[in-house]
Design an enzyme around this catalytic site. Structure first.
Site, PDB file in Angstrom:
ATOM      1  CB  CYS A   1      -0.954   0.000   1.194  1.00  0.00           C
ATOM      2  SG  CYS A   1      -2.082  -1.411   1.213  1.00  0.00           S
TER       3      CYS A   1
ATOM      4  CG  HIS B   1      -3.278   3.460   1.944  1.00  0.00           C
ATOM      5  ND1 HIS B   1      -3.692   2.986   0.722  1.00  0.00           N
ATOM      6  CD2 HIS B   1      -3.357   2.417   2.809  1.00  0.00           C
ATOM      7  CE1 HIS B   1      -4.004   1.706   0.847  1.00  0.00           C
ATOM      8  NE2 HIS B   1      -3.810   1.341   2.092  1.00  0.00           N
TER       9      HIS B   1
ATOM     10  CG  ASN C   1      -6.579  -0.932   1.020  1.00  0.00           C
ATOM     11  OD1 ASN C   1      -5.866  -0.489   0.132  1.00  0.00           O
ATOM     12  ND2 ASN C   1      -6.084  -1.413   2.143  1.00  0.00           N
TER      13      ASN C   1
END
Length: 326
Positions: free
Chosen positions: A116, A253, A283
């Site tokens: 990520c 993020h 996500n």
């Protein structure tokens, strides 16, 4: 004058298929209320059969090139941040390079794998290549097909992730060396492999010979994330010599709305200055920051001259931040 890497284009791509929380509730024991309360997510996009990470990366890159008025042959460097590449090798970036026609005599391409945090890692690398003069124009792409590495019977993980791609086109420029410069002002990268078992996949080429599926200790990841993200964000601000109040936009993020809110609250940055897409995208790992950034550029929220803060954390653990003036 001081060399700077300036953002000249942004692009995004989301697969056509949308999977809502209600869709998931028909497959596993969960509910829209349960998912929203814990994550803020209400839907995610899922790649079509045969649609690859490279396909999505190239689509986002084309949009960034179009916005900047550039063509593939103008690009020297392509970095694709991904944890879900097309193949074990070669790099997904070289496939994207061929798809864009970015095969000039100075051209080179490679992948970055920091889960990520990958987009910020890739941005930091591209910045170094541009500042050193080894490249003049760089495409930085985050692209993921996380739906391919999920256990769709594990409600603790499958509700969290989606697919997509985002891209940023950078060009070498100059500034005076102050925070007023346009371009990447500072980047900060960290990792700590002692936390491997809190967020990982249970497969790999040299272990099981399979891709594996995502495994996560959600509470532990949450606890570490809020602390590490706030710390690395402050590191960027302190390094550039700017206060949190001077930041126009935070593009975090997009893992979990509660993490985003907890981090920005620690920084003292109001919610109205935070770009949030996790509710619609879920996500998307390395794609989440460039997807959110591109959306905010295209809808007019992020304007030329704005100071923008990126922060991310992913498996490994890795965590990173970047500060740039658009």
């Amino acid at each position: 004058m001081v060399p700077r890497s300036r953002m000249i284009g942004a692009g995004a791509y989301l697969p056509a298929r949308v999977m809502t929380n209600d869709d998931l509730a028909r497959q596993i024991e969960t509910s829209d209320d349960w998912i929203r309360e814990r994550t803020g997510i209400r839907q995610r996009h899922i790649a079509a059969e045969g649609e690859t990470t490279a396909d999505m990366a190239a689509a986002a890159a084309r949009q960034a090139l179009e916005q900047a008025g550039r063509k593939g042959e103008d690009v020297d460097l392509i970095i694709v941040a991904t944890a879900t590449p097309n193949h074990t090798f070669p790099a997904t970036a070289v496939r994207v390079q061929a798809m864009l026609g970015a095969t000039g005599p100075r051209a080179f391409a490679f992948d970055v794998h920091a889960v990520c945090s990958g987009f910020v890692y890739a941005l930091a690398m591209a910045d170094r290549f541009l500042v050193s003069g080894q490249a003049r124009t760089a495409l930085v792409i985050g692209a993921e097909t996380f739906s391919r590495i999920l256990n769709w019977e594990d409600r603790g993980t499958c509700v969290l992730f989606g697919d997509g791609a985002g891209a940023m086109l950078l060009e070498a420029g100059e500034g005076t060396g102050t925070p007023a410069d346009r371009g990447v002002l500072t980047t900060h990268l960290h990792s700590d492999g002692r936390h491997h078992d809190l967020l990982y996949t249970d497969g790999g080429v040299s272990t099981t010979g399979t891709a594996g599926t995502v495994q996560m200790e959600g509470r532990e990841v949450f606890r570490h994330a809020v602390v590490k993200l706030a710390e690395v964000a402050r590191e960027a601000l302190d390094s550039a010599g700017v206060a949190a109040g001077e930041v126009d936009w935070v593009v975090p993020h997009q893992a979990n709305l509660r993490i985003i809110e907890g981090t920005t609250r620690k920084l003292g940055i109001p919610a109205e200055r935070v770009v949030v897409t996790v509710d619609r995208h879920a996500n998307t790992s390395a794609a989440s920051i460039p997807l959110a950034f591109s959306e905010a550029v295209r809808d007019g929220r992020i304007q030329p001259g704005n100071l923008v803060l990126f922060e991310a954390m992913g498996g490994g653990f890795t965590w990173a931040s970047a500060l740039l003036r658009v």
